[in-house]
Design a protein around this motif. Structure first.
Motif, PDB file in Angstrom:
ATOM      1  N   SER A  52       3.697  -3.046  -0.156  1.00  0.00           N
ATOM      2  CA  SER A  52       2.845  -2.432   0.865  1.00  0.00           C
ATOM      3  C   SER A  52       2.630  -0.954   0.559  1.00  0.00           C
ATOM      4  CB  SER A  52       3.503  -2.609   2.242  1.00  0.00           C
ATOM      5  OG  SER A  52       2.757  -1.947   3.245  1.00  0.00           O
TER       6      SER A  52
ATOM      7  N   VAL B 215       0.102  -0.593  -2.310  1.00  0.00           N
ATOM      8  CA  VAL B 215      -1.284  -0.767  -1.867  1.00  0.00           C
ATOM      9  C   VAL B 215      -1.765   0.482  -1.128  1.00  0.00           C
ATOM     10  CG1 VAL B 215      -2.824  -2.132  -0.416  1.00  0.00           C
ATOM     11  CG2 VAL B 215      -1.047  -3.269  -1.746  1.00  0.00           C
ATOM     12  N   TYR B 216      -0.905   1.010  -0.274  1.00  0.00           N
ATOM     13  CA  TYR B 216      -1.320   2.145   0.562  1.00  0.00           C
ATOM     14  C   TYR B 216      -1.486   3.413  -0.264  1.00  0.00           C
ATOM     15  CZ  TYR B 216      -1.300   5.493   4.452  1.00  0.00           C
ATOM     16  OH  TYR B 216      -1.613   6.487   5.326  1.00  0.00           O
TER      17      TYR B 216
ATOM     18  N   SER C 125      -3.687   2.997  -3.778  1.00  0.00           N
ATOM     19  CA  SER C 125      -5.057   2.486  -3.714  1.00  0.00           C
ATOM     20  C   SER C 125      -5.814   3.002  -2.494  1.00  0.00           C
ATOM     21  CB  SER C 125      -5.043   0.954  -3.706  1.00  0.00           C
ATOM     22  OG  SER C 125      -6.343   0.449  -3.619  1.00  0.00           O
TER      23      SER C 125
ATOM     24  N   THR D 109     -10.958  -1.685  -2.093  1.00  0.00           N
ATOM     25  CA  THR D 109      -9.696  -1.855  -2.820  1.00  0.00           C
ATOM     26  C   THR D 109      -9.515  -3.281  -3.321  1.00  0.00           C
ATOM     27  OG1 THR D 109      -8.497  -2.393  -0.795  1.00  0.00           O
ATOM     28  CG2 THR D 109      -8.591  -0.071  -1.435  1.00  0.00           C
TER      29      THR D 109
ATOM     30  N   GLU E 209      -7.769  -3.657  -6.890  1.00  0.00           N
ATOM     31  CA  GLU E 209      -6.354  -3.304  -6.922  1.00  0.00           C
ATOM     32  C   GLU E 209      -5.514  -4.314  -6.141  1.00  0.00           C
ATOM     33  OE1 GLU E 209      -8.790  -1.343  -6.249  1.00  0.00           O
ATOM     34  OE2 GLU E 209      -8.719   0.440  -7.529  1.00  0.00           O
ATOM     35  N   MET E 210      -6.041  -4.732  -4.993  1.00  0.00           N
ATOM     36  CA  MET E 210      -5.303  -5.712  -4.184  1.00  0.00           C
ATOM     37  C   MET E 210      -5.205  -7.053  -4.922  1.00  0.00           C
ATOM     38  SD  MET E 210      -6.853  -4.801  -0.426  1.00  0.00           S
ATOM     39  CE  MET E 210      -5.880  -5.979   0.471  1.00  0.00           C
TER      40      MET E 210
ATOM     41  N   LEU F 268      -2.452  -6.769  -7.565  1.00  0.00           N
ATOM     42  CA  LEU F 268      -1.120  -6.822  -6.962  1.00  0.00           C
ATOM     43  C   LEU F 268      -0.803  -8.226  -6.457  1.00  0.00           C
ATOM     44  CD1 LEU F 268      -1.112  -3.430  -5.047  1.00  0.00           C
ATOM     45  CD2 LEU F 268       0.360  -4.064  -6.971  1.00  0.00           C
ATOM     46  N   TYR F 269      -1.830  -8.880  -5.934  1.00  0.00           N
ATOM     47  CA  TYR F 269      -1.604 -10.249  -5.456  1.00  0.00           C
ATOM     48  C   TYR F 269      -1.244 -11.175  -6.621  1.00  0.00           C
ATOM     49  CZ  TYR F 269      -2.628 -14.979  -3.983  1.00  0.00           C
ATOM     50  OH  TYR F 269      -2.543 -16.327  -3.746  1.00  0.00           O
TER      51      TYR F 269
ATOM     52  N   LEU G 218      -3.193 -10.458   1.032  1.00  0.00           N
ATOM     53  CA  LEU G 218      -3.227  -9.042   1.407  1.00  0.00           C
ATOM     54  C   LEU G 218      -4.540  -8.816   2.129  1.00  0.00           C
ATOM     55  CD1 LEU G 218      -2.097  -7.507  -2.001  1.00  0.00           C
ATOM     56  CD2 LEU G 218      -0.691  -7.649   0.049  1.00  0.00           C
TER      57      LEU G 218
ATOM     58  N   LEU H 112      -2.955  -2.312   7.495  1.00  0.00           N
ATOM     59  CA  LEU H 112      -2.697  -3.025   6.260  1.00  0.00           C
ATOM     60  C   LEU H 112      -1.781  -4.204   6.552  1.00  0.00           C
ATOM     61  CD1 LEU H 112      -2.794  -3.370   3.176  1.00  0.00           C
ATOM     62  CD2 LEU H 112      -0.883  -1.754   3.025  1.00  0.00           C
TER      63      LEU H 112
END
Length: 596
Positions: free
Chosen positions: A74, A77-78, A81, A92, A95-96, A99-100, A110, A191
């Motif tokens: 978390s 992401v914050y 990104s 985003t 990027e998400m 990460l996923y 996400l 988020l």
């Protein structure tokens, strides 16, 4: 003398000998086992409690590591990104998605939302469900109310996005308030990290493989269950858990009485979530912890008993063997197996065997006589029912022929007699009772052709025949009485043109024949009497035909088959004949003829 049962088990001679000689030694060794058990009981309870606390601590560390990983995700992401994006012209999603993909085993999705509930980005890319207001979700409200905290929800079904595979996932939601940059303007967003609940469940399932009764569950600070190995039984109200009380326990071991059972409860708080990891050790588990001591005592008892049993088994076997063999032969007869009643052993046992063998032979002879008598009775009844329909049909048909001869319609009379001959060829069927549906439908068509000539085509006949039904079995002469009723008590004498429909089809594994007319119909109270024996016959309808057909079908195929009648005055009558769908071949025909 009859020997009474012992705990519901028949006391055989061998059983009495073995048990009586071993009882004393078992009693002595049992006293020794009890003393040994008490010496080690208290010490074992302490060791088991400490072991459970250590196990719980390891699970808590693993669970904490997992949650910290989700928190780090978390944060990534914050801070890596969301903080760097201008959402007026960027998103985003990439990027998400990265990460996923890197954490997909532990993640379901996400998602990033504005404070007003507008979706800004999600991974994996998905279509948001219509009419979904995320502002009503508990995780959204928690994050919006306390913007400085991270919030872990209890397990719930993720239902924010459409899933093409129609799968629904159980998740634990990690939500937090975030700051958004939109064209230089600062705004708030939420988020959401939906963790795969299965990851947490698998972690705890591995711990709960202990079949002895000890288990671990997880709840939040209010006592609401997050994971429990018996969650389904708890939700169904079959069992209960003391989670509300356990949530208020300090970390450590606690003794409690729950639902009348003494148990030890070990509690440890999971990291910064406020969740409580609770290990429950039932009192019965402590008893299982003394298994080695009990096994030692039990082994001593069994060794002594086995030694004595081995010594007296030889003597007991010689006495009991004939009775065992006699009992085994009777048991086989009860199961329907072919065998002879055993005769052997002492004089008393031989006499009993000879007597039982004689009785079995007499019973078998009586059963064969009864079966033969019932089969002959059944065939006689079928023959009697079959014979009712032929005079009934012949009378009506010859009446039509006489009428045409008197009217000097000789060609029509010849045609009717020709068709009558065809009818009787099918009716006789070489003495067969079971014929093909092809022959039965041909018989019905010949009959209706005769009647249409007699009634000067005053009614119209329609056929809706599924070709697939023609090669199935039926009892012969079941359509003609129903068609006869449709003419005489349905469409005969109507001012408008009458119509009779004959339909044959396969429905739900059954053969369904339907005869429907648009005639006068029958009152509801009389419909109920049409297929009842011994009742007052209705004012309209055959007193023989319908009941005859019903009984012949049920005698041949069973009570679940037969006629279904529906009728309304001035609307017409519908009669459905339900038969089993049995393909017509010589083997099936012969089997049905013989009533098998």
């Amino acid at each position: 003398m009859r020997v009474p049962d012992f705990f519901g088990i028949p006391r055989s001679i061998r059983f009495i000998i073995v048990v009586s000689f071993t009882a004393v030694s078992v009693s002595i060794t049992a006293l020794l086992g009890v003393g040994l058990y008490r010496i080690f009981a208290r010490h074992t309870e302490q060791l088991l409690t400490e072991s459970s606390a250590q196990l719980l601590h390891r699970v808590s560390e693993n669970l904490g590591d997992y949650l910290r990983n989700m928190r780090s995700l978390s944060d990534a992401v914050y801070y890596a990104s969301i903080k760097s994006k201008d959402f007026a012209k960027e998103n985003t999603n990439r990027e998400m998605e990265l990460l996923y993909e890197a954490n997909r085993d532990d993640l379901i999705s996400l998602a990033l939302y504005r404070r007003d509930g507008t979706l800004l980005g999600a991974a994996p890319v998905a279509v948001e469900k219509q009419d979904t207001d995320v502002r009503q979700q508990s995780w959204f409200r928690s994050a919006a109310a306390k913007v400085e905290n991270l919030h872990f929800s209890t397990p719930h079904v993720q239902d924010l996005f459409d899933d093409p595979s129609y799968r629904y996932h159980w998740v634990i939601s990690l939500s937090r308030a975030v700051e958004l940059n939109e064209g230089g303007q600062s705004s708030e967003g939420i988020l959401l990290v939906d963790m795969n609940y299965k990851s947490v469940a698998d972690m705890l399932d591995d711990v709960n493989q202990d079949s002895a009764g000890r288990y671990v569950y997880l709840c939040d600070s209010r006592g609401e269950l997050i994971y429990h190995p018996r969650r389904m039984q708890i939700d169904a109200g079959l069992v209960a858990e003391n989670s509300v009380v356990a949530a208020n326990y300090a970390d450590g071991a606690h003794s409690e009485i729950f639902q009348g059972e003494r148990r030890e409860v070990v509690v440890e708080t999971v990291s910064y979530t406020g969740w409580k990891l609770v290990g429950v050790i039932p009192g019965t588990y402590f008893a299982l912890g003394l298994l080695n001591v009990r096994q030692l005592a039990l082994g001593l008892v069994l060794f002594t008993a086995a030694a004595l049993a081995l010594v007296n088994r030889l003597a007991a076997t010689q006495v009991s063997k004939p009775l065992v063999l006699l009992n085994e032969s009777i048991r086989k007869l009860e199961l329907g197996q072919e065998t002879q009643v055993y005769i052997g052993g002492s004089a008393e046992v031989r006499h009993l065997g000879r007597t039982l063998r004689s009785y079995v032979k007499e019973i078998q002879l009586l059963m064969r006589d009864i079966v033969r008598e019932q089969e002959e009775k059944r065939k006689s009844e079928l023959d009697a029912l079959q014979s009712q329909i032929n005079p009934h049909f012949l009378y009506n048909t010859l009446d039509s022929v006489v009428w045409m001869i008197e009217g000097k319609r000789h060609e029509d009379a010849v045609l009717m007699i020709t068709r009558l001959a065809s009818l009787f060829r099918i009716s006789l069927s070489g003495g067969k009772t079971v014929i093909s549906m092809e022959a039965e439908l041909q018989h019905a068509e010949n009959y209706m052709n005769i009647q249409k000539v007699r009634f000067k085509n005053s009614f119209r006949m329609r056929y809706e025949i599924d070709p697939a039904v023609r090669n199935y079995c039926t009892v012969k002469l079941i359509l003609q009485p129903i068609l006869e009723n449709a003419i005489y008590y349905g469409v005969k004498g109507m001012e408008d043109e009458g119509e009779i429909l004959l339909r044959a089809e396969l429905t739900d594994g059954e053969l369904v024949l339907t005869v429907r007319d648009n005639g006068y119909g029958i009152p509801a109270e009389e419909v109920l009497l049409l297929l009842k024996e011994g009742e007052h016959r209705p004012s309209r309808g055959s007193g023989v035909g319908l009941l005859n057909v019903q009984r012949r079908i049920q005698l041949r195929f069973g009570a679940q088959y037969g006629l279904r009648i529906e009728s309304e005055p001035d609307e017409g009558t519908e009669v459905r004949i339900c038969l089993p769908a049995i393909p017509y071949n010589e083997e099936n025909r012969q089997r049905l003829e013989e009533g098998r």
